[in-house]
Write an enzyme that holds these catalytic residues in place. Structure first.
Site, PDB file in Angstrom:
ATOM      1  NE  ARG A  51      -2.729   0.564   3.505  1.00 40.21           N
ATOM      2  CZ  ARG A  51      -1.920   0.934   4.483  1.00 40.21           C
ATOM      3  NH1 ARG A  51      -1.422   2.002   4.570  1.00 40.21           N
ATOM      4  NH2 ARG A  51      -1.936   0.156   5.534  1.00 40.21           N
ATOM      5  CG  ASP A 175     -11.275  15.551 -14.253  1.00 37.22           C
ATOM      6  OD1 ASP A 175     -10.657  15.056 -15.296  1.00 37.22           O
ATOM      7  OD2 ASP A 175     -12.037  14.958 -13.648  1.00 37.22           O
ATOM      8  CE  LYS A 200     -14.045   7.037 -18.036  1.00 35.33           C
ATOM      9  NZ  LYS A 200     -14.012   7.888 -16.955  1.00 35.33           N
TER      10      LYS A 200
HETATM   11  C1  LIG Z   1     -14.089  13.987 -16.178  1.00 38.36           C
HETATM   12  C2  LIG Z   1     -14.021  12.764 -15.401  1.00 38.36           C
HETATM   13  N1  LIG Z   1     -13.559  12.860 -14.164  1.00 38.36           N
HETATM   14  C3  LIG Z   1     -13.260  11.764 -13.351  1.00 38.36           C
HETATM   15  C4  LIG Z   1     -14.077  10.566 -13.673  1.00 38.36           C
HETATM   16  C5  LIG Z   1     -14.016   9.350 -12.677  1.00 38.36           C
HETATM   17  O1  LIG Z   1     -13.169   8.173 -12.887  1.00 38.36           O
HETATM   18  P1  LIG Z   1     -13.245   6.821 -12.659  1.00 38.36           P
HETATM   19  O2  LIG Z   1     -14.606   6.457 -13.267  1.00 38.36           O
HETATM   20  O3  LIG Z   1     -11.897   6.479 -13.120  1.00 38.36           O
HETATM   21  O4  LIG Z   1     -13.574   6.822 -11.153  1.00 38.36           O
HETATM   22  C6  LIG Z   1     -14.674  10.593 -14.856  1.00 38.36           C
HETATM   23  C7  LIG Z   1     -15.445   9.317 -15.104  1.00 38.36           C
HETATM   24  O5  LIG Z   1     -16.085   9.098 -15.907  1.00 38.36           O
HETATM   25  C8  LIG Z   1     -14.702  11.467 -15.892  1.00 38.36           C
HETATM   26  O6  LIG Z   1     -15.331  11.528 -16.924  1.00 38.36           O
END
Ligand SMILES: Cc1ncc(COP(=O)(O)O)c(C=O)c1O
Length: 395
Positions: A51, A175, A200
């Site tokens: 971890r 993000d 993604k």
């Molecule tokens: C822009 C964005 N940020 C964060 C996330 C969350 O990621 P995760 O599904 O890997 O937890 C997503 C998920 O679709 C997303 O589209």
């Protein structure tokens, strides 16, 4: 030539982990051990418990840190684990200014979880910097940016937000899921914490759930490491390896998908049955120039709107190539329905306030031939026209 001088696509392959020093293996070894033998009572080795540190995860953390231009990367079990852990940098009584067009899971975390721990928030349309300024309070400690945003592809001026943050000693989260460091590097624009759903584009093959965070400031890095270790939502070694493998082909995948996305966006924008196309690559997008100034490309995600939900439904039942699924950023094109998928955590009222209609669909463009996708969309749109005519005649 040091790797610092390499082009981005070369860096994807030739980084400090390109060869395993122990064996010469050209793929990072997957280290499954959860614990590590210590050879000395007083001097422990670099790894003690997985971890706290795992060599495969660490390779991914080093790679993403270098690609984002940061000093330290952190890999988590999902994008939400990365985002949630990064929010733990805040304390009770703190206030976040956050973009109103934000991924539904982040919205849920901020509105339903952080509020219980005394962390307040104000949603603003971050394309309007006056709104951002007006939302700042004496206890504002963070700005949360998602750009381009999910699902309306709004573009926020990262430099402007980070300059507001610096004035009041707050941090800026960005993000960067939609663009990845291939097209946008928020740390270079003054952001403090870059976040990713590595599920993604970074991994790219719809076969792993993962999250990443990167920081530049070393002190912030120490704090985030302590939180990653305390909260414990770390990425497993097998999944870290899958993300590492995906990253090697990021450039070719994203370039191809983006080229196709531009072509498809132009086709949809011209189509009489499509009310609106949201894509920063289109010249009439309100932040098209801003997007060009802060990112190297508009990416491969776009959203578009039908006249009504019925038209959307007919389109979805007739379209053949894309999968209809939650997620984006994969080799196959993905259509999703924000109202019931990514933004189901938002009430209808909150969605309406933000302009996320039930007639909106999001498209993540994959690696198919764009003409095949356009032909497929054309025939599905033809069905929409036929069905709508039948419905109108029945009225
Ligand atoms: C822009 C964005 N940020 C964060 C996330 C969350 O990621 P995760 O599904 O890997 O937890 C997503 C998920 O679709 C997303 O589209």
């Amino acid at each position: 030539m040091s790797s610092e001088n390499y082009s981005f696509e070369t860096k994807l392959l030739h980084n400090q982990h390109k060869v395993d020093p122990a064996t010469g293996a050209v793929s990072v070894p997957i280290q499954h051990a959860s614990t590590f033998h210590q050879f000395d009572l007083d001097r422990y080795g670099k790894y003690d418990y997985a971890r706290s540190g795992n060599p495969t995860r660490e390779a991914l953390e080093d790679v993403i840190a270098e690609l984002e231009g940061g000093t330290r990367g952190f890999a988590f079990s999902s994008g939400m684990a990365a985002i949630s852990t990064a929010f733990l940098l805040l304390s009770s009584g703190d206030h976040i200014v956050i973009t109103d067009d934000v991924y539904g899971g982040t919205y849920r975390m901020v509105t339903q979880v952080l509020t219980r721990f005394g962390i307040e928030h104000t949603f603003v349309d971050m394309t309007d910097l006056d709104q951002v300024k007006a939302a700042i309070k004496p206890n504002t400690k963070a700005f949360y940016v998602e750009t381009p945003s999910n699902p309306l592809l709004k573009v926020t001026d990262i430099k402007a937000i980070t300059s507001f943050a610096k004035e009041i000693n707050a941090i800026t989260y960005v993000d960067n899921t939609f663009l990845t460091p291939e097209y946008q590097r928020p740390l270079e624009l003054g952001a403090d914490v870059v976040l990713h759903s590595a599920t993604k584009f970074l991994s790219g093959h719809s076969d792993v759930v993962a999250g990443l965070a990167v920081v530049k400031d070393e002190e912030l890095g120490k704090r985030l490491y302590s939180l990653q270790n305390s909260f414990g939502a770390v990425l497993g070694p097998q999944d870290a390896w899958l993300v590492l493998r995906g990253i090697k082909t990021l450039h070719v995948r994203l370039e191809q998908s983006q080229k196709s996305a531009i072509k498809i966006a132009e086709f949809l924008a011209e189509h009489p049955l499509i009310e609106e196309v949201y894509y920063p690559g289109l010249e009439n997008h309100p932040q098209h120039e801003l997007q060009k100034s802060q990112a190297a490309g508009p990416g491969a995600v776009l959203s578009f709107e039908f006249q009504n939900e019925k038209a959307l439904q007919v389109f979805l039942t007739n379209v053949k190539i894309p999968v209809f699924a939650v997620s984006l950023g994969a080799v196959e094109s993905i259509l999703s329905f924000p109202a019931k998928m990514s933004h189901a955590a938002m009430s209808q009222e909150e969605r309406e306030k933000r302009g996320i209609k039930n007639s909106l669909i999001r498209l993540s463009v994959g690696l198919e031939n764009p003409d095949d996708l356009i032909n497929d969309f054309s025939q599905a749109l033809h069905q929409v026209k036929e069905k709508l005519l039948v419905l109108q005649q029945g009225e």
